[in-house]
Scaffold this motif. Sequence first.
Motif, PDB file in Angstrom:
ATOM      1  N   GLN A  44       6.984  18.665 -19.863  1.00  0.00           N
ATOM      2  CA  GLN A  44       7.589  17.507 -20.716  1.00  0.00           C
ATOM      3  C   GLN A  44       7.354  16.374 -20.033  1.00  0.00           C
ATOM      4  N   LEU A  45       7.611  16.094 -18.814  1.00  0.00           N
ATOM      5  CA  LEU A  45       7.417  14.946 -17.724  1.00  0.00           C
ATOM      6  C   LEU A  45       5.785  14.500 -17.890  1.00  0.00           C
ATOM      7  N   GLU A  73       0.858  -1.298   0.266  1.00  0.00           N
ATOM      8  CA  GLU A  73      -0.108   0.094  -0.014  1.00  0.00           C
ATOM      9  C   GLU A  73       0.773   1.489   0.078  1.00  0.00           C
ATOM     10  N   HIS A  74       2.138   1.227   0.007  1.00  0.00           N
ATOM     11  CA  HIS A  74       2.991   2.164  -0.460  1.00  0.00           C
ATOM     12  C   HIS A  74       3.190   2.499  -1.635  1.00  0.00           C
ATOM     13  N   LYS A  75       3.489   4.118  -2.241  1.00  0.00           N
ATOM     14  CA  LYS A  75       3.620   4.397  -3.680  1.00  0.00           C
ATOM     15  C   LYS A  75       4.983   4.201  -3.938  1.00  0.00           C
ATOM     16  N   THR A  76       5.275   3.888  -5.166  1.00  0.00           N
ATOM     17  CA  THR A  76       6.563   3.780  -5.849  1.00  0.00           C
ATOM     18  C   THR A  76       6.308   4.535  -7.362  1.00  0.00           C
ATOM     19  N   GLY A  77       7.220   4.319  -8.123  1.00  0.00           N
ATOM     20  CA  GLY A  77       7.600   4.771  -9.447  1.00  0.00           C
ATOM     21  C   GLY A  77       8.876   5.181  -9.939  1.00  0.00           C
ATOM     22  N   PHE A  78       9.238   6.329 -10.515  1.00  0.00           N
ATOM     23  CA  PHE A  78      10.726   6.593 -10.762  1.00  0.00           C
ATOM     24  C   PHE A  78      11.266   7.287  -9.557  1.00  0.00           C
ATOM     25  N   TRP A  79      12.609   7.319  -9.439  1.00  0.00           N
ATOM     26  CA  TRP A  79      13.240   8.258  -8.663  1.00  0.00           C
ATOM     27  C   TRP A  79      13.807   9.437  -9.508  1.00  0.00           C
ATOM     28  N   VAL A  80      13.409  10.384  -8.635  1.00  0.00           N
ATOM     29  CA  VAL A  80      13.578  11.874  -9.361  1.00  0.00           C
ATOM     30  C   VAL A  80      15.233  11.911  -9.750  1.00  0.00           C
ATOM     31  N   GLU A  81      16.063  11.773  -8.869  1.00  0.00           N
ATOM     32  CA  GLU A  81      17.472  11.943  -9.091  1.00  0.00           C
ATOM     33  C   GLU A  81      17.926  11.024 -10.682  1.00  0.00           C
ATOM     34  N   GLU A  82      16.919   9.958 -10.638  1.00  0.00           N
ATOM     35  CA  GLU A  82      17.790   9.030 -11.729  1.00  0.00           C
ATOM     36  C   GLU A  82      17.020   9.754 -13.161  1.00  0.00           C
ATOM     37  N   ASN A 134       2.340   3.861 -20.074  1.00  0.00           N
ATOM     38  CA  ASN A 134       0.966   4.284 -20.166  1.00  0.00           C
ATOM     39  C   ASN A 134       0.736   5.893 -20.851  1.00  0.00           C
ATOM     40  N   GLY A 135       2.012   6.290 -21.006  1.00  0.00           N
ATOM     41  CA  GLY A 135       1.917   7.715 -21.334  1.00  0.00           C
ATOM     42  C   GLY A 135       1.599   8.629 -20.553  1.00  0.00           C
ATOM     43  N   GLY A 136       1.818  10.067 -20.557  1.00  0.00           N
ATOM     44  CA  GLY A 136       1.261  11.036 -19.602  1.00  0.00           C
ATOM     45  C   GLY A 136       2.180  11.049 -18.452  1.00  0.00           C
ATOM     46  N   GLN A 137       1.701  11.720 -17.300  1.00  0.00           N
ATOM     47  CA  GLN A 137       2.517  11.894 -16.122  1.00  0.00           C
ATOM     48  C   GLN A 137       2.966  10.303 -15.333  1.00  0.00           C
ATOM     49  N   PRO A 138       4.279  10.169 -15.555  1.00  0.00           N
ATOM     50  CA  PRO A 138       4.820   8.931 -14.866  1.00  0.00           C
ATOM     51  C   PRO A 138       4.726   9.159 -13.221  1.00  0.00           C
ATOM     52  N   PRO A 139       4.643   8.192 -12.284  1.00  0.00           N
ATOM     53  CA  PRO A 139       4.654   8.275 -10.922  1.00  0.00           C
ATOM     54  C   PRO A 139       5.910   8.664 -10.519  1.00  0.00           C
ATOM     55  N   ILE A 140       6.106   9.578  -9.518  1.00  0.00           N
ATOM     56  CA  ILE A 140       7.268   9.898  -8.829  1.00  0.00           C
ATOM     57  C   ILE A 140       7.138   9.031  -7.614  1.00  0.00           C
ATOM     58  N   ASP A 141       8.217   8.476  -7.196  1.00  0.00           N
ATOM     59  CA  ASP A 141       8.396   7.665  -6.044  1.00  0.00           C
ATOM     60  C   ASP A 141       8.377   8.739  -4.788  1.00  0.00           C
ATOM     61  N   PRO A 142       7.438   8.907  -3.946  1.00  0.00           N
ATOM     62  CA  PRO A 142       7.663   9.848  -2.939  1.00  0.00           C
ATOM     63  C   PRO A 142       8.680  10.031  -2.089  1.00  0.00           C
ATOM     64  N   ASN A 143       9.418   8.797  -1.940  1.00  0.00           N
ATOM     65  CA  ASN A 143      10.543   8.880  -0.993  1.00  0.00           C
ATOM     66  C   ASN A 143      11.662   9.546  -1.777  1.00  0.00           C
ATOM     67  N   SER A 144      11.542   9.690  -3.122  1.00  0.00           N
ATOM     68  CA  SER A 144      12.775  10.498  -3.914  1.00  0.00           C
ATOM     69  C   SER A 144      12.716  11.922  -3.538  1.00  0.00           C
ATOM     70  N   SER A 200       3.730  14.914 -20.111  1.00  0.00           N
ATOM     71  CA  SER A 200       2.953  14.406 -21.093  1.00  0.00           C
ATOM     72  C   SER A 200       3.962  13.453 -21.824  1.00  0.00           C
ATOM     73  N   THR A 201       4.217  12.434 -21.161  1.00  0.00           N
ATOM     74  CA  THR A 201       5.142  11.467 -22.084  1.00  0.00           C
ATOM     75  C   THR A 201       4.272  10.818 -23.009  1.00  0.00           C
ATOM     76  N   HIS A 202       5.129  10.399 -24.118  1.00  0.00           N
ATOM     77  CA  HIS A 202       4.568   9.588 -25.182  1.00  0.00           C
ATOM     78  C   HIS A 202       4.396   8.164 -24.420  1.00  0.00           C
ATOM     79  N   LYS A 203       3.210   7.556 -25.073  1.00  0.00           N
ATOM     80  CA  LYS A 203       3.169   6.341 -25.009  1.00  0.00           C
ATOM     81  C   LYS A 203       4.234   5.356 -25.585  1.00  0.00           C
ATOM     82  N   LEU A 204       4.530   4.302 -24.847  1.00  0.00           N
ATOM     83  CA  LEU A 204       5.834   3.473 -25.179  1.00  0.00           C
ATOM     84  C   LEU A 204       5.666   2.916 -26.669  1.00  0.00           C
TER      85      LEU A 204
END
Length: 229
Positions: free
Chosen positions: A83-84, A21-30, A51-61, A86-90
């Motif tokens: 830009q982030l 039930e915790h969130k993850t995503g990409f790590w901002v620094e990376e 999925n395109g659009g806004q990717p989820p940011i890992d809140p811890n990052s 509105s990412t393109h769909k893979l």
Amino acid sequence: MSAAKKILMVLTSHDQLGNTEHKTGFWVEEFAAPYYVFLDGGAEITLASPNGGQPPIDPNSELPDFQTDATRRFDQDEAAKQQLASTHKLADVNASDYDAVFYPGGHGPLWDLTDNPQSIALLESFVAQNKPVAAVCHASAALLNVKQTDGQLLVKGKAATGFTNSEEAAVQLTEVVPFLLEDELKARGADYQAVADWNPFAIQDGLMITGQNPASSEMAAEKVLQHLA
């Protein structure tokens, strides 16, 4: 004046940390560190995600402890944020349009980029076109099932790195992640290499460039630019 290099960055769309039930995503620094290495190096950057659009940011990052010059720059950079958002769909991106691809990490890619057929096909297309593929930290998982044109796994027999088992243990997620990246790279025959936890380390073997952890993001991106030069 040579044309600007075109670099594709592929981010995760996955935001659930297993069943915690915790969130993850990409790590901002990376994302931020390579983004500015490429931008300052004169490259044109395109962003994509499953999925395109806004990717989820890992809140811890986004916590104060993990801020760097690059993340602080991103915080002030409205153009990069737009830009982030509105990412393109893979599915809509094509390797032939780019000179290189870079996958930022965070835990998200373990779930949605490891077995993703579109991501695998995209990476295989880059390799077939003799273009570099780069990943940092957990995003090295995106390379696990990629094959070369001869049908051999890309990582087999090649020097590679990614988040270590001991780094995963340090963040107390060994039992949460779907697999341990270090173990999976070794299982596929990679020559897994690493330095002391949390230290910067990036390695290139042929077209494949990998970085160990968040601190390695800039180094991995610089290797991409060196290769393209």
